[in-house]
Design an enzyme around this catalytic site. Sequence first.
Site, PDB file in Angstrom:
ATOM      1  CB  SER A  88     -31.830  16.937  27.523  1.00 27.80           C
ATOM      2  OG  SER A  88     -30.565  16.622  28.071  1.00 27.80           O
TER       3      SER A  88
ATOM      4  CB  THR B 187     -32.127  12.163  32.142  1.00 29.51           C
ATOM      5  OG1 THR B 187     -33.381  12.178  31.494  1.00 29.51           O
ATOM      6  CG2 THR B 187     -32.300  12.418  33.624  1.00 29.51           C
TER       7      THR B 187
ATOM      8  CB  THR C 192     -34.636  15.290  32.875  1.00 30.18           C
ATOM      9  OG1 THR C 192     -34.849  15.296  31.461  1.00 30.18           O
ATOM     10  CG2 THR C 192     -35.934  14.874  33.552  1.00 30.18           C
TER      11      THR C 192
ATOM     12  NE  ARG D 220     -42.661  11.757  29.601  1.00 29.39           N
ATOM     13  CZ  ARG D 220     -41.341  11.677  29.762  1.00 29.39           C
ATOM     14  NH1 ARG D 220     -40.686  12.693  30.301  1.00 29.39           N
ATOM     15  NH2 ARG D 220     -40.675  10.601  29.399  1.00 29.39           N
ATOM     16  CB  VAL D 221     -44.226  12.742  35.531  1.00 30.02           C
ATOM     17  CG1 VAL D 221     -43.014  12.409  36.420  1.00 30.02           C
ATOM     18  CG2 VAL D 221     -44.842  14.070  35.954  1.00 30.02           C
ATOM     19  N   GLY D 222     -41.857  11.476  33.434  1.00 28.90           N
ATOM     20  CA  GLY D 222     -41.141  10.264  33.049  1.00 28.90           C
ATOM     21  C   GLY D 222     -40.492   9.576  34.229  1.00 28.90           C
ATOM     22  CG  ASP D 223     -36.755   7.556  33.481  1.00 27.10           C
ATOM     23  OD1 ASP D 223     -36.907   8.663  32.935  1.00 27.10           O
ATOM     24  OD2 ASP D 223     -35.714   6.882  33.354  1.00 27.10           O
TER      25      ASP D 223
ATOM     26  N   GLY E 160     -37.924   7.473  29.108  1.00 29.36           N
ATOM     27  CA  GLY E 160     -38.458   7.274  30.455  1.00 29.36           C
ATOM     28  C   GLY E 160     -39.816   6.632  30.504  1.00 29.36           C
TER      29      GLY E 160
END
Length: 352
Positions: A78, A212, A230, A240-243, A266
């Site tokens: 991951s 992450t 991550t 897509r972009v997470g936290d 996220g």
Amino acid sequence: MAAGSGGVGRWRTVAPLLLVVFQLVGAASAAALPVVINTWAFRKAAETAWRVLQLGGSELDAVERGCGQCEIDQCDGSVGYGGSPDESGETTLDAMIMDGNTMEVGAVADLRHVKNAIGVARKVIEYTKHTLLVGDSASLFAVRMGFPYEDLTTQKSLLVYSKWLNQSCQPNYWKNVVPDSSKSCGPYKRPEKVTCKEEQTISQRSVHNHDTIGMVVIGGSGTVASGTSTNGAVHKIPGRVGDSPIAGAGSYADSTAGGAAATGDGDIMMRFLPSYQAVEYMRMGTDPTVACQKVISRIQKYVPKFFGAVICANTTGSYGAACNKIPGFTQFHFMVSSPLLSQPTEQVVDCI
């Protein structure tokens, strides 16, 4: 003598109350500096960061090298190259690093063809006036900074992608589209008449597909740094972009209060800025464990069955963690390095 007896009597009354208070607050961690804390049982990352500090490196150096170790090791698939292929089969990376003295942040998102995402994020601080670079332009910046341009795809990630295609692209992150995303692959489009379905109540990310690395380092003088790295959510929609690369969401550092980092779903967690919120709780004097718990409880009110955890440490070296209890995820493992421990040590907290 009577006065002494009264004192004993009062203590007998107060003592149980104190015990209740300690039980409510939870056992505070012993405090000592420096301290390194990171999400999950990523031992080599913890050992690397601790070694950097012991050899005289800065807090930022420790965060960069510690998270960078996970990128090399492909921690749980991951972090780093060769993991979490998106809908098109490509692996992309997100990372951030934050200096708690200057409040500078360097971050990259949707980074392609460059393996050392946290290293590139550090260069954003050192060589630009920006905070976040994304996509192909972030990759171009990385190459200009001397990072090699290479393929992030591996046989393992191709196998994961192929298996997903053969399962009619299940699971995925689309909703309210045609064809029905719960039954077939795309390409998807917006229907002429939108019929909104209720989203599933339990996060579709499992404990094993989104781990992450988040790290907080507090030096001997109380200087704080934090970072994350991550490869994002497996089978994510491209772009897509997470936290993780978002300051205050993935991690946050402030040398006047402490540092925190988050891991989990996220897309949900970034809406609550959990790392920033935890640091602000600690600024008000809240114990790190309680600060983490309060952040988790705040998200629970809106999304009871989200997958996530938070680690926290204050400038005295006290630390803690908390996680949300859902089926299959009842405990959270994290690593701690401090002068009070003979070596980087895996610790466990029960989810709430």
